[in-house]
Design a protein around this motif. Structure first.
Motif, PDB file in Angstrom:
ATOM      1  N   SER A  91       1.078  -1.204   0.088  1.00 14.60           N
ATOM      2  CA  SER A  91      -0.028  -0.007  -0.148  1.00 14.60           C
ATOM      3  C   SER A  91       0.900   1.255   0.001  1.00 14.60           C
ATOM      4  CB  SER A  91      -1.007  -0.087   1.259  1.00 14.60           C
ATOM      5  OG  SER A  91      -0.222  -0.138   2.441  1.00 14.60           O
ATOM      6  N   SER A  92       1.864   1.195   0.687  1.00 18.61           N
ATOM      7  CA  SER A  92       3.034   2.549   0.551  1.00 18.61           C
ATOM      8  C   SER A  92       3.452   2.478  -0.642  1.00 18.61           C
ATOM      9  CB  SER A  92       4.057   2.372   1.728  1.00 18.61           C
ATOM     10  OG  SER A  92       3.315   2.349   2.950  1.00 18.61           O
ATOM     11  N   ALA A  93       3.880   1.467  -1.563  1.00 19.21           N
ATOM     12  CA  ALA A  93       4.251   1.438  -2.829  1.00 19.21           C
ATOM     13  C   ALA A  93       3.387   2.300  -3.659  1.00 19.21           C
ATOM     14  CB  ALA A  93       4.537   0.111  -3.252  1.00 19.21           C
ATOM     15  N   VAL A  94       2.037   1.867  -3.396  1.00 19.62           N
ATOM     16  CA  VAL A  94       1.000   2.580  -4.296  1.00 19.62           C
ATOM     17  C   VAL A  94       1.020   4.128  -3.880  1.00 19.62           C
ATOM     18  CG1 VAL A  94      -1.480   2.574  -4.750  1.00 19.62           C
ATOM     19  CG2 VAL A  94      -0.401   0.312  -4.630  1.00 19.62           C
ATOM     20  N   THR A  95       1.130   4.286  -2.982  1.00 13.36           N
ATOM     21  CA  THR A  95       0.897   5.778  -2.317  1.00 13.36           C
ATOM     22  C   THR A  95       2.114   6.683  -2.880  1.00 13.36           C
ATOM     23  OG1 THR A  95       1.737   5.496  -0.117  1.00 13.36           O
ATOM     24  CG2 THR A  95      -0.537   5.579  -0.459  1.00 13.36           C
ATOM     25  N   GLY A  96       3.282   5.909  -2.949  1.00 12.25           N
ATOM     26  CA  GLY A  96       4.380   6.633  -3.338  1.00 12.25           C
ATOM     27  C   GLY A  96       4.533   6.640  -4.963  1.00 12.25           C
TER      28      GLY A  96
END
Length: 114
Positions: A91-96
């Motif tokens: 999920s952090s990869a998606v927000t990045g």
């Protein structure tokens, strides 16, 4: 991109350590944990004169690495469950990635044309 990855790791670790000692920070860890890569992704997208695809890949790496290190530290400190390692880095990869695309749209591509 390396400086953004290291900055992401440092900010995630700062959040994890602060959360270990502060209930208020740990309560906001989901929001902060995804806000950090989003903000770094925007900064990366604005400063990197590349295509949307290249910026998106970089933003995803920035978000994933920082979250993976931060969540692993939180798990080892006993503040978060192991299950968090299954979805938090993704999920952090998606927000990045989203941040990098927004940053590129906001001005990163202008440098490539200049």
């Amino acid at each position: 991109m390396t400086r953004f990855v290291w900055l992401g790791v440092a900010l995630q670790m700062l959040m994890v350590v602060a959360g270990h000692f502060s209930e208020a920070v740990i309560d906001l860890s989901a929001l902060l944990g995804m806000g950090i890569p989003f903000a770094l992704g925007i900064g990366y997208g604005v400063t990197v004169p590349r295509s949307f695809g290249e910026a998106a890949k970089g933003g995803a790496v920035i978000g994933f690495v920082g979250a993976l290190v931060g969540v692993l530290a939180a798990v080892l400190m006993g503040d978060q469950p192991w299950m968090l390692l299954t979805f938090a880095p993704v999920s952090s990869a998606v927000t990045g990635l989203l941040g990098a695309v927004i940053g590129t749209a906001a001005g990163g591509r202008r440098k490539a044309a200049a």
